[in-house]
Scaffold this active site. Structure first.
Site, PDB file in Angstrom:
ATOM      1  N   ASP A  26     126.063-113.276  23.823  1.00 61.01           N
ATOM      2  CA  ASP A  26     127.412-113.622  23.695  1.00 61.01           C
ATOM      3  C   ASP A  26     127.754-115.019  23.241  1.00 61.01           C
ATOM      4  O   ASP A  26     126.989-115.977  23.078  1.00 61.01           O
ATOM      5  CB  ASP A  26     127.761-113.736  25.420  1.00 61.01           C
ATOM      6  CG  ASP A  26     129.173-113.958  25.776  1.00 61.01           C
ATOM      7  OD1 ASP A  26     129.775-113.089  25.795  1.00 61.01           O
ATOM      8  OD2 ASP A  26     129.308-115.284  26.420  1.00 61.01           O
ATOM      9  N   GLU A  29     127.359-111.436  19.092  1.00 60.19           N
ATOM     10  CA  GLU A  29     129.159-111.430  19.334  1.00 60.19           C
ATOM     11  C   GLU A  29     129.309-112.665  18.617  1.00 60.19           C
ATOM     12  O   GLU A  29     129.242-113.918  19.343  1.00 60.19           O
ATOM     13  CB  GLU A  29     129.232-111.321  20.779  1.00 60.19           C
ATOM     14  CG  GLU A  29     130.701-111.014  21.082  1.00 60.19           C
ATOM     15  CD  GLU A  29     131.287-112.204  21.807  1.00 60.19           C
ATOM     16  OE1 GLU A  29     132.673-111.741  22.148  1.00 60.19           O
ATOM     17  OE2 GLU A  29     130.810-113.163  22.395  1.00 60.19           O
TER      18      GLU A  29
END
Ligand code: NOJ
Length: 559
Positions: A204, A273
């Protein structure tokens, strides 16, 4: 390690958003036993791997992207034993399991942040986060001018006068990645889940961990585009570098992770990401000694049209080839308007963070037509493809959700100016006859977000085995992709065809000719070919001519 011939290179990965996938205990919230129960469905659909958004202990201020304990499962979702069972069952079925790792920030309820609060200014406990004195009289102004990606300032002041940085919600304090303990802790967390058998980690905000030294003011605007962290509409420039993202120093962290994983299990993949542009910057994250994949958000946000799609595909292949990494392709996830709805909007639909009932609504027929064309193109591109739960059912965005149900912190932090991402996170309909369309097994608890009316008729039981359904479209495309080895193939542009017909994007992958018509008019191409798959039943192949209706993709085999 090299990125050659590893499992992820051509994998189709199905994203599970655990809150909304399947609820086994009837509390209205999806859970891990629900995931386990549905794994055979995913195996039948034909995917290779699942990626689960976070299910760790969390106060759920950002739907689990605020982790209070990285080694525990939140009771909402089950237990560690449930996670072990899910991983084991997936492996029995031949599915890989990717989990989500959130290293940029913790929850404010994480024991480290609690310790930092208790220990006070100047303490070693505060060093693990980014605490600063404020500016102005009495330090009453934030240390710099950064905005939170969810709206409002990126700094919150404590009663003791210090400020802490949070690029997202105030309940998501940013970690200080200059701190050795932080670095060690995440190596340990990677090891913890690797030893439990996971096959990969989706990282993330992979571009956010390191901030520019001195945390300088920045005159650009951090906006919510697609509901996630992009910085300016045009991305960073040399004149206006973004101090909170894509700092060169971030790469040494991933090198250390890769090296650590190589000693534990070289087959475990790291997936970035990172909302980073241009693609040549993104490629730096997937150099051979760093991560293995990065989400291709340039593809997701590309404009509908032959020229822009050709450019983004070319750039993607070139950038990824330059570092020996497999390209990836994605159209939807839990942060963006579902592509079936996005493509139905009159404007581009990108840069828009959710939809209100009062907004112009998508044209459902156009959205479905374009979504099918885009999906069939995506699944023919060499590399790995990501599918977001429910897209195989053709689920639209919930575009008319009453505000009282909204839970995305972006809605509140922007004072209701942005709808937020709840509309793409609505629970999946499995059985049209059951309460909550079968989301909650046998129970009638209200799902945590309301389902729009049309979800019932789109439930899986209405589509599996039904010719012409969206499910069967995905099912067939995935089967043929596998049979023809498209994911592991190579792309060769059909220059002549594209010169003759500027609305076409056409390429060969092995002996399959893949053609998308982005135009509003049908296009006839001279070819003796048979249709292997089509996004539109109006694609026809006669003796010497294949006709593609407007906004359609076909996979063709010559002869
Ligand atoms: C990206 C995640 O996909 C998104 O859902 C989350 O809100 C932010 N990162 C912050 O963790």
């Amino acid at each position: 390690m090299t990125n050659q011939t590893r499992w992820w290179q051509d994998a189709v990965v199905y994203q599970i958003y655990p809150r909304s996938f399947a609820d086994a205990n009837g509390d209205g919230m999806g859970d891990i036993p629900g995931v386990t129960a549905k794994l055979p469905y995913l195996k039948d659909l034909g995917v290779d791997a699942v990626w689960l958004s976070p299910f760790y202990r969390s106060p759920q201020a950002d739907a689990g992207y605020d982790v209070a304990n990285y080694r525990e499962v939140d009771p909402l979702f089950g237990s560690l034993a449930d996670a072990d069972e899910m991983i084991a069952r997936a492996h029995e079925l031949g599915l890989k399991v990717i989990v989500d790792l959130v290293p940029n920030h913790t929850s404010d309820e994480h024991e480290w942040f609690q310790a930092a609060l208790a220990a006070g200014p100047g303490s070693p406990e505060r060093e693990r986060y980014i605490f600063r004195e404020g500016k102005g009289p009495g330090g009453s102004e934030p240390p710099n001018n950064w905005d939170s990606i969810f709206g409002g300032p990126a700094w919150t002041r404590l009663a003791d006068g210090q400020w802490y940085l949070h690029l997202f919600d105030s309940k998501q304090p940013d970690l200080n990645w200059e701190h050795e303990e932080v670095r060690q802790e995440f190596l340990d967390i990677l090891e913890f889940w690797t030893r439990r058998g996971v096959d990969g980690f989706r990282i993330d905000v992979a571009h956010g961990l390191v901030k520019a030294p001195g945390l300088p003011d920045w005159e650009g605007k951090v906006i919510m585009a697609e509901g996630a962290e992009r910085n300016t509409p045009d991305g960073p420039t040399a004149q206006n570098p973004v101090p909170m993202f894509d700092q060169d120093g971030v790469h040494e962290i991933y090198r250390a992770w890769r090296a650590h994983l190589d000693t534990l299990s070289p087959e475990v993949a790291l997936i970035a990401e990172a909302w980073v542009e241009p693609l040549s910057r993104l490629a730096l994250y997937v150099r051979p000694d760093e991560m293995q994949q990065a989400f291709n958000f340039s593809y997701l946000t590309a404009d509908w049209g032959a020229a822009s799609m050709r450019t983004v595909i070319t750039d993607s292949l070139e950038s990824m080839n330059s570092v020996g990494a497999a390209p990836t392709w994605v159209l939807s996830n839990h942060d963006v308007i579902r592509h079936i709805s996005r493509f139905g909007l009159a404007g581009k639909g990108r840069g828009q963070n959710g939809l209100f009932a009062s907004d112009p609504q998508p044209d459902a027929a156009r959205g479905r037509r374009r979504a099918k064309a885009a999906t069939l193109q995506m699944l023919a591109l060499p590399g790995s493809a990501y599918i977001y739960q429910g897209e195989e059912l053709g689920l639209p965005e919930h575009t008319r959700m009453p505000d009282e149900f909204r839970q995305d912190p972006a809605f509140e932090r922007t004072g209701g100016a942005e709808a937020g991402r709840d509309g793409c996170r609505v629970p999946i309909p499995w059985d049209s006859q059951q309460p909550a369309a079968g989301f909650s097994f046998g129970a009638d608890a209200a799902p945590w977000l309301p389902q729009p009316e049309e979800y019932r008729e789109l439930a899986a039981d209405q589509q599996v085995g039904v010719p012409g359904s969206m499910y069967e479209f995905y099912h067939a495309a995935l089967r043929i992709r596998r049979e023809l080895g498209l994911g592991g193939g190579e792309l060769a542009w059909e220059e002549e065809l594209m010169q003759q017909h500027p609305d076409l994007v056409a390429f060969e992958n092995g002996d399959v000719l893949v053609v998308t018509n982005y135009g509003a008019e049908p296009v006839g191409i001279r070819a003796r070919a048979r249709v292997v798959a089509a996004s539109d039943s109006a694609v026809t192949a006669a003796a010497e001519e294949v006709v593609l209706p407007a906004e359609a993709t076909a996979w063709l085999r010559r002869g």
